[in-house]
Motif scaffolding. Structure first.
Motif, PDB file in Angstrom:
ATOM      1  N   ALA A   1      30.806  33.926  52.656  1.00  0.00           N
ATOM      2  CA  ALA A   1      31.006  35.354  52.418  1.00  0.00           C
ATOM      3  C   ALA A   1      31.375  36.070  53.707  1.00  0.00           C
ATOM      4  O   ALA A   1      32.237  36.960  53.717  1.00  0.00           O
ATOM      5  N   LYS A   2      30.732  35.668  54.813  1.00  0.00           N
ATOM      6  CA  LYS A   2      31.037  36.285  56.106  1.00  0.00           C
ATOM      7  C   LYS A   2      32.494  36.036  56.494  1.00  0.00           C
ATOM      8  O   LYS A   2      33.172  36.926  57.034  1.00  0.00           O
ATOM      9  N   MET A   3      32.992  34.868  56.165  1.00  0.00           N
ATOM     10  CA  MET A   3      34.380  34.553  56.486  1.00  0.00           C
ATOM     11  C   MET A   3      35.332  35.490  55.744  1.00  0.00           C
ATOM     12  O   MET A   3      36.304  36.005  56.317  1.00  0.00           O
ATOM     13  N   TYR A   4      35.043  35.752  54.477  1.00  0.00           N
ATOM     14  CA  TYR A   4      35.910  36.632  53.706  1.00  0.00           C
ATOM     15  C   TYR A   4      35.771  38.092  54.142  1.00  0.00           C
ATOM     16  O   TYR A   4      36.735  38.870  54.047  1.00  0.00           O
ATOM     17  N   ILE A   5      34.580  38.484  54.622  1.00  0.00           N
ATOM     18  CA  ILE A   5      34.416  39.826  55.177  1.00  0.00           C
ATOM     19  C   ILE A   5      35.340  40.003  56.382  1.00  0.00           C
ATOM     20  O   ILE A   5      35.991  41.041  56.556  1.00  0.00           O
ATOM     21  N   LYS A   6      35.409  38.986  57.223  1.00  0.00           N
ATOM     22  CA  LYS A   6      36.288  39.054  58.397  1.00  0.00           C
ATOM     23  C   LYS A   6      37.753  39.178  57.973  1.00  0.00           C
ATOM     24  O   LYS A   6      38.532  39.918  58.580  1.00  0.00           O
ATOM     25  N   VAL A   7      38.121  38.427  56.929  1.00  0.00           N
ATOM     26  CA  VAL A   7      39.500  38.509  56.441  1.00  0.00           C
ATOM     27  C   VAL A   7      39.781  39.914  55.906  1.00  0.00           C
ATOM     28  O   VAL A   7      40.848  40.501  56.146  1.00  0.00           O
ATOM     29  N   MET A   8      38.814  40.471  55.190  1.00  0.00           N
ATOM     30  CA  MET A   8      38.972  41.812  54.617  1.00  0.00           C
ATOM     31  C   MET A   8      39.260  42.853  55.692  1.00  0.00           C
ATOM     32  O   MET A   8      40.245  43.600  55.625  1.00  0.00           O
ATOM     33  N   VAL A   9      38.369  42.906  56.693  1.00  0.00           N
ATOM     34  CA  VAL A   9      38.509  43.960  57.703  1.00  0.00           C
ATOM     35  C   VAL A   9      39.737  43.732  58.573  1.00  0.00           C
ATOM     36  O   VAL A   9      40.328  44.685  59.093  1.00  0.00           O
ATOM     37  N   SER A  10      40.146  42.458  58.736  1.00  0.00           N
ATOM     38  CA  SER A  10      41.358  42.188  59.511  1.00  0.00           C
ATOM     39  C   SER A  10      42.600  42.719  58.796  1.00  0.00           C
ATOM     40  O   SER A  10      43.610  43.015  59.430  1.00  0.00           O
ATOM     41  N   LYS A  11      42.510  42.820  57.459  1.00  0.00           N
ATOM     42  CA  LYS A  11      43.620  43.360  56.677  1.00  0.00           C
ATOM     43  C   LYS A  11      43.432  44.851  56.399  1.00  0.00           C
ATOM     44  O   LYS A  11      44.106  45.421  55.540  1.00  0.00           O
ATOM     45  N   GLU A  12      42.479  45.455  57.132  1.00  0.00           N
ATOM     46  CA  GLU A  12      42.222  46.895  57.061  1.00  0.00           C
ATOM     47  C   GLU A  12      41.698  47.343  55.705  1.00  0.00           C
ATOM     48  O   GLU A  12      41.883  48.493  55.300  1.00  0.00           O
ATOM     49  N   PHE A  13      41.024  46.433  55.001  1.00  0.00           N
ATOM     50  CA  PHE A  13      40.295  46.830  53.801  1.00  0.00           C
ATOM     51  C   PHE A  13      38.913  47.299  54.228  1.00  0.00           C
ATOM     52  O   PHE A  13      38.299  46.705  55.107  1.00  0.00           O
ATOM     53  N   ARG A  14      38.416  48.333  53.589  1.00  0.00           N
ATOM     54  CA  ARG A  14      37.093  48.871  53.908  1.00  0.00           C
ATOM     55  C   ARG A  14      36.107  48.424  52.830  1.00  0.00           C
ATOM     56  O   ARG A  14      36.089  48.977  51.727  1.00  0.00           O
ATOM     57  N   PRO A  15      35.288  47.414  53.140  1.00  0.00           N
ATOM     58  CA  PRO A  15      34.367  46.905  52.114  1.00  0.00           C
ATOM     59  C   PRO A  15      33.337  47.947  51.710  1.00  0.00           C
ATOM     60  O   PRO A  15      32.938  48.793  52.525  1.00  0.00           O
ATOM     61  N   HIS A  16      32.927  47.881  50.463  1.00  0.00           N
ATOM     62  CA  HIS A  16      31.937  48.829  49.968  1.00  0.00           C
ATOM     63  C   HIS A  16      30.603  48.603  50.675  1.00  0.00           C
ATOM     64  O   HIS A  16      30.248  47.483  51.045  1.00  0.00           O
ATOM     65  N   LEU A  17      29.858  49.691  50.862  1.00  0.00           N
ATOM     66  CA  LEU A  17      28.579  49.612  51.582  1.00  0.00           C
ATOM     67  C   LEU A  17      27.608  48.635  50.925  1.00  0.00           C
ATOM     68  O   LEU A  17      26.857  47.942  51.609  1.00  0.00           O
ATOM     69  N   SER A  18      27.631  48.574  49.593  1.00  0.00           N
ATOM     70  CA  SER A  18      26.702  47.680  48.888  1.00  0.00           C
ATOM     71  C   SER A  18      27.005  46.215  49.177  1.00  0.00           C
ATOM     72  O   SER A  18      26.094  45.387  49.276  1.00  0.00           O
ATOM     73  N   VAL A  19      28.301  45.875  49.328  1.00  0.00           N
ATOM     74  CA  VAL A  19      28.694  44.499  49.627  1.00  0.00           C
ATOM     75  C   VAL A  19      28.223  44.116  51.027  1.00  0.00           C
ATOM     76  O   VAL A  19      27.682  43.026  51.245  1.00  0.00           O
ATOM     77  N   VAL A  20      28.417  45.010  51.993  1.00  0.00           N
ATOM     78  CA  VAL A  20      27.964  44.754  53.370  1.00  0.00           C
ATOM     79  C   VAL A  20      26.455  44.601  53.411  1.00  0.00           C
ATOM     80  O   VAL A  20      25.915  43.686  54.053  1.00  0.00           O
ATOM     81  N   HIS A  21      25.761  45.486  52.715  1.00  0.00           N
ATOM     82  CA  HIS A  21      24.298  45.427  52.713  1.00  0.00           C
ATOM     83  C   HIS A  21      23.802  44.123  52.101  1.00  0.00           C
ATOM     84  O   HIS A  21      22.828  43.524  52.590  1.00  0.00           O
ATOM     85  N   MET A  22      24.442  43.680  51.051  1.00  0.00           N
ATOM     86  CA  MET A  22      24.055  42.426  50.409  1.00  0.00           C
ATOM     87  C   MET A  22      24.170  41.248  51.372  1.00  0.00           C
ATOM     88  O   MET A  22      23.281  40.393  51.447  1.00  0.00           O
ATOM     89  N   LEU A  23      25.258  41.227  52.135  1.00  0.00           N
ATOM     90  CA  LEU A  23      25.472  40.123  53.074  1.00  0.00           C
ATOM     91  C   LEU A  23      24.497  40.186  54.242  1.00  0.00           C
ATOM     92  O   LEU A  23      23.890  39.172  54.613  1.00  0.00           O
ATOM     93  N   VAL A  24      24.323  41.363  54.837  1.00  0.00           N
ATOM     94  CA  VAL A  24      23.397  41.507  55.973  1.00  0.00           C
ATOM     95  C   VAL A  24      21.968  41.195  55.542  1.00  0.00           C
ATOM     96  O   VAL A  24      21.227  40.493  56.242  1.00  0.00           O
ATOM     97  N   LYS A  25      21.584  41.691  54.387  1.00  0.00           N
ATOM     98  CA  LYS A  25      20.234  41.427  53.882  1.00  0.00           C
ATOM     99  C   LYS A  25      20.021  39.939  53.632  1.00  0.00           C
ATOM    100  O   LYS A  25      18.941  39.393  53.899  1.00  0.00           O
ATOM    101  N   GLY A  26      21.057  39.277  53.136  1.00  0.00           N
ATOM    102  CA  GLY A  26      20.953  37.834  52.899  1.00  0.00           C
ATOM    103  C   GLY A  26      20.743  37.065  54.188  1.00  0.00           C
ATOM    104  O   GLY A  26      19.887  36.165  54.246  1.00  0.00           O
ATOM    105  N   PHE A  27      21.505  37.392  55.228  1.00  0.00           N
ATOM    106  CA  PHE A  27      21.322  36.737  56.522  1.00  0.00           C
ATOM    107  C   PHE A  27      19.934  37.024  57.091  1.00  0.00           C
ATOM    108  O   PHE A  27      19.289  36.137  57.682  1.00  0.00           O
ATOM    109  N   CYS A  28      19.475  38.256  56.941  1.00  0.00           N
ATOM    110  CA  CYS A  28      18.153  38.609  57.463  1.00  0.00           C
ATOM    111  C   CYS A  28      17.048  37.818  56.775  1.00  0.00           C
ATOM    112  O   CYS A  28      16.082  37.376  57.413  1.00  0.00           O
ATOM    113  N   LYS A  29      17.173  37.647  55.449  1.00  0.00           N
ATOM    114  CA  LYS A  29      16.154  36.876  54.726  1.00  0.00           C
ATOM    115  C   LYS A  29      16.110  35.428  55.185  1.00  0.00           C
ATOM    116  O   LYS A  29      15.051  34.792  55.183  1.00  0.00           O
ATOM    117  N   LEU A  30      17.258  34.893  55.562  1.00  0.00           N
ATOM    118  CA  LEU A  30      17.317  33.507  56.042  1.00  0.00           C
ATOM    119  C   LEU A  30      16.968  33.400  57.522  1.00  0.00           C
ATOM    120  O   LEU A  30      16.931  32.293  58.071  1.00  0.00           O
TER     121      LEU A  30
END
Length: 479
Positions: A369-398
């Motif tokens: 998922a982190k890899m696709y987030i990088k692809v998104m922002v490199s193409k100037e897409f602005r990911p939704h806050l809920s998607v970012v929070h889901m990924l950050v929260k997942g990494f924090c839990k691990l």
């Protein structure tokens, strides 16, 4: 009334807004010669512009102007009125002039003006008066009247207009029939009268066409009478009426609403065998239905067949299948569909990536998922806050706080601002870590990034301060 009247008088009449009756009263009209010298001008009372207007009014070209009371002028005058009742008054006053006869265009204009302003009784009176006149009535007049009643939500009057056409010895056209059918079926109470008119139309010299059948099929499908719609569809072939792509799509959509997706797919095959090329909406309907029924393999197979059958898949088709795979926990298959898009000339959009990231996070595949987030922002897409929070929260839990910080760094570098809750999530985890020094280094990298005024890290900082104060107090009690 004289055949020629000074244009100077007309302009004075318009400027001074004199009564309509005086416009037609010959006795009130002053005798004005066409010679300039015979029209004295008081320059002390008129400005320069009006003086020039008077000069133009008396030029010889005035002789070529039509009479003010010609049918063409009356029609223009009526058409220019914003008040329909005033237009009707002008019409009546002109009608009373000796040897005057309105043109059909004037009748047409006034009828529509009255109808669109909902003066139906006046409109119908003028329509009735046309019966005793030898005008050639345009069929388009009734098309407009039918639509006027439709806009006024008066289906019964629209239906009555169809029979009014016959009173003028005009053969109804398919456009009249279809327009009335559309108005009638929009009201469920008039579905039966619409069907009766549809079946009896040939008695009045008009045969239903493909559009007529589609109107009735759609109405019965929306009413839940799928069997009647199917009967009409089969009846088209008996009447030598060729169905079109919309005819098939109407039935496919109805079958999908009934969760009979297999029959809808069979209908698609029949459509293809008869040489029809389904439109994009037909495919969207089937793909959505297959995904809802969790028939993802069939959906992907249909997606691959589209281009072969002459319809290139678009972003909606791809996103439908990607979302379907992610919802059933097959994010890896969704990634394959995403990879297929570029090879088929369709570029992923923000929704494509967000579905992928969300699906991967739901399956615990945070690194992907982190890899696709990088692809998104490199193409100037602005990911939704809920998607970012889901990924950050997942990494924090691990316990992968370095990865969580890396996500934030990537977002901040491209001007994307995480939500306060996301900051609070990662800051709280950092404070709980035993190896705070190592994590602190990663957090410093986040802070090094240029943070804008709306970054919201200050809100998280307030929570961090309170957290640290509590922690210090608890430690002092222990010591």
């Amino acid at each position: 009334m004289p055949n020629a009247i000074s244009l100077n008088y007309i302009k004075q009449l318009q400027r001074n807004t004199r009564s309509i009756s005086s416009f037609f009263n010959v006795a009130d009209i002053p005798r004005v010669s066409c010679s300039y010298c015979s029209a004295p001008v008081n320059r002390d009372q008129e400005d320069e512009q009006e003086y020039r207007d008077r000069q133009k009014d008396h030029e010889p070209k005035e002789k070529t102007e039509p009479s003010i009371c010609s049918p063409a002028r009356i029609r223009k005058l009526i058409a220019s009125q914003t008040d329909p009742l005033l237009a009707k008054e002008i019409f009546d006053l002109a009608s009373r002039q000796p040897n005057f006869r309105h043109s059909y265009a004037t009748y047409h204009t006034l009828i529509l003006k009255l109808g669109r302003s909902r003066h139906f009784s006046l409109m119908n009176a003028i329509i009735s008066s046309l019966k005793s006149l030898d005008y050639s009535i345009s069929p388009s007049l009734f098309t407009h009247i039918i639509q006027i009643y439709g806009d006024a939500n008066l289906p019964e009057k629209a239906l009555k207009t169809f029979y009014t056409i016959l009173e003028f010895n005009i053969k109804p056209r398919q456009k009249h029939l279809n327009c009335i059918l559309e108005i009638l079926v929009a009201n469920s109470d008039f579905l039966r009268p619409a069907f009766d008119l549809f079946r009896a139309a040939h008695r009045y010299g008009v045969s239903p066409n493909t559009n007529s059948y589609n109107i009735m099929m759609r109405a019965f499908c929306l009413n839940g009478d799928l069997s009647i719609a199917y009967t009409l569809f089969n009846h088209m072939f008996k009447r030598n009426v060729l169905p079109d792509v919309e005819s098939y799509r109407i039935l496919m959509q109805a079958l999908c609403r009934k969760s009979q997706v297999n029959k809808a797919v069979d209908l698609l095959e029949d459509m293809l065998n008869k040489g029809f090329v389904p439109d994009t909406l037909s495919y969207t309907t089937l793909l959505s239905s297959l995904c809802r029924k969790k028939k993802l393999k069939e959906a992907y197979k249909l997606l691959c067949r589209m281009k072969v059958k002459g319809c290139n898949p678009d972003i909606v088709h791809y996103n439908t299948v990607i979302s379907g795979y992610c919802k059933v926990g097959c994010a890896a298959d969704a990634c394959k569909v995403l990879d297929d898009m570029s090879s088929n000339g369709c570029l992923p959009n923000l929704l494509s990536y967000q579905n992928i990231v969300g699906g991967l996070c739901n399956q615990g595949m945070y690194d992907e998922a982190k890899m696709y987030i990088k692809v998104m922002v490199s193409k100037e897409f602005r990911p939704h806050l809920s998607v970012v929070h889901m990924l950050v929260k997942g990494f924090c839990k691990l316990g992968k706080l370095e990865d969580a910080c890396e996500v934030l760094i990537e977002l901040l570098m491209h001007g994307n601002v995480p939500h306060t809750e996301t900051w609070a999530e990662i800051v709280a985890r950092i404070c709980e870590e035993d190896d705070a020094e190592a994590i602190g280094e990663a957090m410093k990298e986040v802070v090094k990034v240029e943070i804008k005024s709306d970054t919201r890290i200050v809100d998280a900082g307030v929570g961090l301060e309170e957290y640290l104060m509590r922690k210090m107090k608890s430690r002092s009690r222990v010591s």
